[in-house]
Design an enzyme around this catalytic site. Structure first.
Site, PDB file in Angstrom:
ATOM      1  CG  HIS A   1      -1.863  -0.278  11.808  1.00  0.00           C
ATOM      2  ND1 HIS A   1      -1.675  -0.823  10.574  1.00  0.00           N
ATOM      3  CD2 HIS A   1      -2.782   0.810  11.554  1.00  0.00           C
ATOM      4  CE1 HIS A   1      -2.560  -0.174   9.618  1.00  0.00           C
ATOM      5  NE2 HIS A   1      -3.193   0.780  10.422  1.00  0.00           N
TER       6      HIS A   1
ATOM      7  CE  LYS B   1      11.300  -7.314   7.492  1.00  0.00           C
ATOM      8  NZ  LYS B   1       9.652  -7.658   7.574  1.00  0.00           N
ATOM      9  NE  ARG B   2      12.139   3.081  10.449  1.00  0.00           N
ATOM     10  CZ  ARG B   2      11.742   4.149  10.774  1.00  0.00           C
ATOM     11  NH1 ARG B   2      10.899   4.974   9.995  1.00  0.00           N
ATOM     12  NH2 ARG B   2      12.167   4.934  12.079  1.00  0.00           N
TER      13      ARG B   2
ATOM     14  CE  LYS C   1       9.494  -3.997  11.352  1.00  0.00           C
ATOM     15  NZ  LYS C   1       8.541  -4.404  10.458  1.00  0.00           N
TER      16      LYS C   1
ATOM     17  CB  THR D   1       2.731  -4.447   3.436  1.00  0.00           C
ATOM     18  OG1 THR D   1       3.735  -3.578   4.136  1.00  0.00           O
ATOM     19  CG2 THR D   1       1.484  -4.516   4.354  1.00  0.00           C
TER      20      THR D   1
ATOM     21  CE  LYS E   1       4.576  -3.176  -0.428  1.00  0.00           C
ATOM     22  NZ  LYS E   1       4.979  -2.034   0.133  1.00  0.00           N
TER      23      LYS E   1
END
Ligand code: DL6
Ligand code: PLP
Length: 793
Positions: free
Chosen positions: A335, A523-524, A529, A631, A635
């Site tokens: 992952h 998100k985290r 990110k 993911t 969504k």
């Protein structure tokens, strides 16, 4: 499932009496929630039992995962059972607010983020597709911490979902097993949760293990009034399943973590082998024909030597034969390519915690050594690189690949990076093992449940088969030029924005304007990110609006949600920075009718279900090459948000499906990132040349903002501007990508005002989201990795 309203009412009333000693008119929302949950458990008991029996004789897939981020179960279970309408009706008759009852359920939050939520979506798809599959994990007493903000900083509070037990789990004491470590044994007690498929009678199982002591109390010590030590053994044993490690994308490397891993893996394998023997006796030749085990990242990889131990030490199978079964049984999903997340254990610790497993791991490593010498006789470097035990470290990813017949990445780009770079050595040794399985999400939770308005519109237009076959959405494309439909899509989005605004008003006391653009990054919190890029752009916008209050500008609300790992100093500094900027902007009358910033506290699955449907813009802005898949991006897409993103992870496939022209792609590509890195990227270049950027970066350290004296803003500044032995300056290319990002935001700000064109882009995204159903992903796993087939009750 059909349950008469009257029958259900009686069940609820009885459960209230039995469990809480109350009549319906005295019961609190939480009590009604529990009584209804209990009633559901009673009604599904037969189907659950029968499904178990049905699967016994099939080949089964076991999904071993240290995390399952399930969220709430009530609404989802009612929908999948087809009972939601009846329950709502019944509650209306009884004068009970169903939504409040649903809100009384705490999230089951036994996971950090994407990896754990993926596991939860997979379970939903397995059950819905009638596939014989089962999840195995840990029943953490405390899931991911609750996040609170104090002075803009994150504070972690223990999460206590089991405070009053939980209604969806059933203890199965007869299946208890003993797990033995170097320093003693513990009892592993299983709790089963039903996984209710949509529109089927099949009910699958998630089995979570809880750790208990062999002895509850040292009576001699108790009698000497040494109360602390009298329960010490109990406490130490229970510690194993006490807390979820709150790290995302970082390797923890702690003794307790290793114990957790071995605990649930050993218990699960003992369980799997016991059940196999019940049907097939001692004939292990067929084990792999009936058993597929998926290793969700490296956390459960110790299963490979553990199954060897069970076969060789307990079942008396020869090493060679045992290995050939093991290799055919396991498959491994990677992952992440972040180096800091690739799990390695220090030999000394591993040997101490699981001495026999260490010996077996040595045996496996030795066998690999022989193979490498044979395959790469002239390449000693490569032989060394690929050894499982290398110096004093044990490399779990190497063990995973060697012991599995299939290895997969989670998006096309990610798998290519694994094959060509991170796992190149291994790909060259075993090209046939590698394959891609692009992630997916369940449309039951993430559209049907979270966005009933949009779900109803879709069903009205194309029928309801999309609920179990998301590729059906493609049929929506005939409405691309239907202004009535486009208008309804806009109206629904507005309605979801109003709902979110009400929720944020209620929970955080903040007022936001549903007519502004909702631009959401949830998100985290992680440097890769790039929440920092987002907030930099906002600071730049603020500076510009202050100078030029009358500039042409569509109001925007920027919404963040993110937890930072408690020990991740810079991430916590970024949270404070966002909160500080939010405060400055929201109270500034010069700009706050045009710009708002909200940081949603304690982002989690139940809140995610309110956020995804309300988004106009989906922020997916990771440094290219760093986000394995994502993911959340899927969504958003499914709910009609347009992606503002880099060519990273599954974003690549999202725009492949929906068209680049219907989304907003910007920034460096993987190739360009690599080139820049090789040619010596210097962030001072954009810093000095991009308009407005210097002022933004300087504001970290020139007194504009304050970290309250802990120095974290200085750290962020240095991470951007200075090269240190352990990292390059701006290793995530925030400054380099800033200008492209800013310009793209500007384009969005204008294009949003062309409402019909915007709605058409939304519809184009919704219509092409079919690929991103976890049903598609799970079918691929079932056919290409597990070799299991549906069997319907
Ligand atoms: O595959 C699920 C999810 C991906 O969508 C994300 O891109 C990826 O970052 C995440 N990985 C982790 C890593 N945890 N560990 N180790 O959560 O997996
Ligand atoms: N946390 C929650 C609650 C989620 O629902 C998701 C994914 O949808 C994630 C984390 C992972 O988000 P991302 O894929 O953006 O990293």
């Amino acid at each position: 499932m059909r349950v008469e309203k009257e029958v259900l009412r009686k069940q609820i009333e009885k459960n209230l009496k039995v469990s809480f000693g109350k009549e319906l008119n005295e019961a609190k929302d939480f009590e009604i929630y529990r009584a209804l949950g209990q009633a559901i458990m009673e009604n599904i008991a037969d189907n659950w039992y029968d499904t178990g029996k049905l699967y016994e004789k099939q080949k089964q897939a076991f999904y071993l995962s240290a995390e399952f981020l399930m969220g709430r179960a009530l609404g989802n279970n009612l929908i999948n059972l087809g009972m939601l309408g009846e329950v709502r009706e019944l509650f209306e008759e009884l004068g009970i607010d169903y939504n409040k009852v649903e809100d009384a359920e705490e999230d089951s939050a036994l996971g950090n983020g994407g990896l754990g939520r993926l596991a939860a979506c997979f379970l939903d798809s397995l059950a819905t597709l009638n596939l014989p599959g089962k999840g195995y994990g840990i029943r953490y007493r405390n899931g991911i911490f609750n996040q609170e903000f104090r002075d803009g900083y994150q504070i972690e509070k223990p999460e206590t979902w089991l405070k009053y037990g939980d209604v969806w789990s059933v203890m199965r004491p007869d299946d208890e097993v003993i797990v033995t470590f170097g320093d003693g044994s513990v009892r592993a007690v299983p709790y089963d949760m039903p996984i209710i498929g949509y529109g089927t009678n099949n009910i699958n199982t998630l089995r979570l293990w809880e750790a208990h002591s062999l002895v509850d109390l040292d009576l001699a010590k108790f009698n000497q009034q040494d109360y602390l030590h009298a329960t010490q053994q109990k406490t130490l044993a229970e510690d194993i399943s006490r807390v979820l490690y709150p790290n995302d994308s970082t390797d923890e490397g702690k003794k307790l973590r290793l114990k957790q891993q071995y605990f649930f893996v050993s218990a699960s394998l003992q369980d799997i082998v016991k059940r196999y023997k019940k049907v097939h006796g001692n004939d292990f030749d067929k084990f792999a024909e009936f058993t597929a085990i998926q290793l969700n990242d490296t956390h459960p990889v110790i299963a490979i030597p553990e199954l060897m131990r069970i076969f060789v030490d307990i079942e008396g199978i020869s090493w060679e034969k045992a290995w050939s079964i093991v290799e055919k049984t396991f498959a491994y999903t990677n992952h992440t390519i972040l180096a800091e997340a690739l799990e390695k254990w220090w030999v000394g610790l591993y040997e101490q915690v699981v001495p026999r497993i260490y010996q077996i791991t040595q045996g496996i490593d030795n066998q690999l050594k022989g193979l490498l010498e044979e395959r790469f006789p002239n390449d000693v470097n490569r032989q060394n690189r690929m050894r499982i035990i290398n110096g004093n470290m044990i490399h779990m990813a190497w063990l995973a690949i060697y012991g599995s017949h299939k290895v997969n990445g989670v998006a096309a780009l990610h798998t290519e990076i694994l094959k060509n770079k991170e796992l190149k050595d291994w790909y060259e040794l075993y090209p046939e093992k590698f394959l891609n399985k692009t992630n997916g999400i369940t449309q039951r939770r993430w559209l049907l449940q979270s966005n009933p308005q949009l779900a109803n519109l879709i069903t009205e237009l194309i029928g309801d088969s999309w609920i179990t076959d998301l590729s059906e959405l493609k049929k929506l494309e005939v409405y691309l030029d239907d202004e009535k439909v486009l208008k309804r899509i806009l109206d629904i989005k507005h309605e979801k924005k109003v709902e979110l605004a009400e929720f944020l008003k209620k929970t955080q006391g903040i007022e936001i304007d549903p007519d502004s653009i909702f631009d959401i990054q949830i998100k985290r919190l992680h440097e890769y990110k790039r929440q920092l890029l987002n907030i930099f752009q906002i600071i730049g916008l603020y500076n510009k609006l202050k100078l030029n209050p009358n500039m042409n500008f569509t109001p925007v609300t920027y919404i963040f949600g993110a937890k930072a790992a408690p020990g991740y100093f810079i991430a916590k500094g970024i949270i404070r920075l966002i909160n500080e900027v939010a405060q400055m902007i929201n109270k500034d009358p010069d700009v706050n009718s045009k710009l708002k910033v909200v940081f949603v506290e304690n982002y989690r699955v139940s809140v995610a279900q309110k956020l995804f449907p309300a988004a106009d813009i989906s922020e997916q802005i990771s440094t290219a090459g760093k986000e394995a898949s994502g993911t959340g991006n899927m969504k958003f897409m499914l709910n009609g948000a347009l992606t503002l993103g880099t060519m990273d992870g599954a974003n690549v496939e999202i725009v492949e499906e929906a068209g680049k022209e219907n989304n907003y792609i910007f920034g460096l590509t993987v190739k360009e990132v690599e080139e820049m890195r090789n040619n010596g990227y210097d962030p001072h270049v954009p810093y000095n040349s991009v308009e407005g950027l210097k002022k933004i970066v300087d504001s970290l350290v020139d007194g504009t903002f304050s970290d309250l004296g802990n120095g974290v803003y200085g750290n962020i500044h240095r991470s951007l501007m200075e090269t240190a032995p352990w990292h390059q300056a701006d290793q995530y290319f925030v400054l380099e990508d800033y200008e492209a990002y800013r310009r793209t935001q500007q384009i969005i700000n204008k294009e949003y005002t062309f409402r019909m064109d915007w709605a058409r882009k939304q519809l184009k995204n919704i219509a092409n989201a079919g690929k991103f159903s976890s049903d598609r992903t799970i079918k691929e796993y079932a056919e290409e990795i597990w070799n299991i087939t549906p069997v319907k009750l």
